[in-house]
Design a protein around this motif. Sequence first.
Motif, mmCIF file in Angstrom:
data_model
loop_
_atom_site.group_PDB
_atom_site.id
_atom_site.type_symbol
_atom_site.label_atom_id
_atom_site.label_comp_id
_atom_site.label_asym_id
_atom_site.label_seq_id
_atom_site.Cartn_x
_atom_site.Cartn_y
_atom_site.Cartn_z
ATOM 1 N N GLN A 166 2.436 1.728 -3.382
ATOM 2 C CA GLN A 166 1.492 2.286 -4.362
ATOM 3 C C GLN A 166 1.352 3.804 -4.194
ATOM 4 O OE1 GLN A 166 -1.553 -1.544 -4.896
ATOM 5 N NE2 GLN A 166 -2.034 0.109 -3.514
ATOM 6 N N THR A 222 -4.421 0.384 -8.754
ATOM 7 C CA THR A 222 -3.557 -0.273 -7.772
ATOM 8 C C THR A 222 -2.702 -1.312 -8.480
ATOM 9 O OG1 THR A 222 -5.162 -2.021 -7.292
ATOM 10 C CG2 THR A 222 -5.333 0.046 -6.017
ATOM 11 N N ASP A 245 -7.976 5.458 -8.720
ATOM 12 C CA ASP A 245 -7.881 4.332 -7.788
ATOM 13 C C ASP A 245 -7.138 3.142 -8.376
ATOM 14 O OD1 ASP A 245 -9.701 3.764 -9.715
ATOM 15 O OD2 ASP A 245 -11.235 2.985 -8.357
ATOM 16 N N GLU A 256 0.817 -1.203 0.000
ATOM 17 C CA GLU A 256 0.000 0.000 0.000
ATOM 18 C C GLU A 256 0.862 1.268 0.000
ATOM 19 O OE1 GLU A 256 -0.262 -2.491 1.989
ATOM 20 O OE2 GLU A 256 -2.160 -3.442 1.379
#
Length: 915
Positions: free
Chosen positions: A87, A171, A169, A84
Amino acid sequence: MSDRTAGRVRVAAPWVRTRLRSAPAAAAALALLVAVTAFLAAALPLAVDRYGDAGLRRSVETAGPGRTTIQLYASQDEAFMPLEEWQERLRPDAVRAPYAELLALPGRSLPLDSGQSSYGVRTTRRLAAPDPYLSRPDGIAPQFHLVAPGGLADHARLREGRLPKAPDDVTAATTAVEAAVTAQTARKLNIEAGSVLHLPGQERSPLTVRVTGVVEPRAPHEAYWSTTPVLRGPNLLTVPGDPQRSVFWAGALLLPPNAAPALLGAGGVPERYWTLVPEMSALHGHDLPRLTSAVASLEAGPLLQRARAAASPAVNAETSLDEVLAEHTELRSVIGPLVAVAAFGTGTVAAVVLLMAGGLAADRRRAELTLLRARGASLPGLAGRLLAETAVVAVPAAALGLAAARLAVDGGRAAYAVAAAGAVALLACVALPLRAVAAHRAVRVHAARDDLAAARPSRRRTVAELTLLTLAAGAVVALRTRGTPDGEGASGDGLVSLAPVLVGVIAALVLVRLYPLPLRGLARPAGRLRGVVGPLSLARAGRARGSAVLPLLALLTALTTAAFGGSVLTGVADARDRAAVLSVGADARIDGLQPLPSGLADRARRAPGVRDVTAVSVTHEGRPADGGPTVPVAGVDPAGYAALSRRTDIGAFDPDGLKASGAGVLPALASPEVADRHGGRPFPVRLDDGSRFTVRIVAVRERTPALAGLDFLVVDRSGLPAGPARPTALLVTGDRPDAGALREAAGGTAQVRLRTEQFARYADSPLQSGAERVYTVAVAAGAGYAVLALLLTLLRTAPERAALLARLRTMGLTRAQGRRLLVLESLPQALLAAAGGTVTAWAAIRLLSPGIDLTTVAVSTSSSPAGRAALRTDPVSLLVPALTVGALTVGIAAAQAWWTGRRGSVRELRAGDAR
């Protein structure tokens, strides 16, 4: 005294205005001299800065963005981070956040171009795309870098489709993204808008990339696209370790910045990058130390630490800009001292001329200044008045010269130009007061004679001359001991620039001391001559003023600088021409990758300016059967090739020794390296087409026209097999062959190279050409000042000579005898200056030649096909300036005699005119 009378005294005309009105011609001449000198002095640093800036920018441009861009990148710190956080660091805001701070890091030390600098995310490994519609030259799938650059819309025009988009968004789990490709990539890899590529994923399904648009770079050769050339278009790469040398395409897919986190799901190992591009227009040659320091600091220093604090602890830097700057510094360090030699020499001559102008003015006003001193004028008061009247003329003239220099030469540092013009104004202002103070420090009415032959210099002058002589000789000895044959030591020492001046000082002091000796020795024998002109001219030469050091120093320095400069320019031209001849092999060369058409030699022979054409067959990979290194082989006609070698002076040889005898072993001409490996024994050689022949080396030469390099073999073409014997190159000789006609004859099937074009290519660097122009102007200006010094020397005695001729004409001296008298009177000093200048110039060249290498100046690099280009004496540069001084002296004396003979007062005074 009444108030009215006192008022009249107070409003009397001031000194300065009175003196300027009484001698306007002298004031105008001084203003012109100061303006021209200030212009040259101010233009020199401006011109040096200008060509230094242009040279640095050309070096950076030639190196290309791939070498000169500073790339900061960060990937290792995120390798063990939670996915996370990884990213988030790849999202556009996180990548863009430190960009402005990174651009501001170097500050003024390294100006950066924000328009071409960039940032983004890219994969460090290529990913293969197995899609069958993509172009595959050898059946190998193309590979792609995935790049998410910032500012794509600002640097590209849309040709087809639309720019790619991505949601906020995205990912690492995202399996489909959009991308754009450049027009080159689309054309060469068979991609169009709407194409879909599938790239392998990392522990997941493949990443689908849909091409939504084709873009055209707005400036394809600028740093944004050229730092990583694969962004602009694909490259053909060879498969590593493949014996078949198969090739495949490597290109780039341009993703939107929001899609960068999706690269984590592919196997390309993404990294963040920031490219910092130097601003070309803000690069200055005089800032090289600061630029080098800033680049080093960004690579591994304080600036890199600040970059890590701004972006990431694992930021690393990569650039070759430091190597580019080092190469340019080396070239500049070689050229700079050579230009400084001319600048110091010309500056010295100009300074001496200004001092001589002040001395001439002081001599012209000797009676006036003597009278003022006798009436009670103080030295400070007299010097102040003379300084004021000179400053009124010199300061505005220097300002005018400075303004003209700024208009004539764009750019450069104004402070140095102002300082140079100010130094000229200061010297012009103080020359007259200092000379007057020195001549009139004691109050006297009559001055003692200062005959050169009879004068006995004072002890004070002797001590001063010996001190100066010792200092100059010590500096020359230090320069000689520091100089080395390879140019290290002397080339970077300031003594190199002062060498002609130092040698001129030594020669002037010695010659002035020695000059009276022959005059004294010839005085008694000359008195027994029957004619009157010879003894009188010798006596007049002995009555010349004893203070002749300054004029002689000016002439010697000017002659030395001119001869040194001529030798440098001639040496550079010769080295450049020799390198061009060795590079081409003849006056022109026609090369083909395949055997040339049969009629090409005849068509080339008919081109304008062509004298002869020599055909050769060249095979670059001849393999000796004993397993040694491959050797280039040239098959030639021995007679024609030997004539070409003699004309070009490249490895001349006897053609009879190279002719094939039919015994199965071909005589060969070889380079020393090949001869050392194989000796005089026969050995077989295999060519690319599989054919074989046996050679035996019979002659060794360092170079040969057909092949450039350390290794070569030259054999008789008639002894080669039919295939390798076909000509692949034509060596053309003649008087400036016509390039257009030769290219037309070649018809696009072969490459045409000319020696003149190669010569011009060697001189293409702005640093070289600018330095040569400055050098030429400096030498020409020095010659002009030398002529002016000669004129000032003769002007000091012109009134006395005119009066002498007038008196002698009343006693029956003819015009022809008057001309001979003035010419013979001026010859001793002219011969002294000419001979002394020649010897001094020769000594300066011999002194500096071990420490000066002209190779870099000639060909822009430290190595040349012709080897080291050393400084050598040029007879023309030595003799022409000296002969010019003698001719000018004789011409001026003859012109003065002619002009004096035409004056009415002389005609009224003369007693007769015997012809």
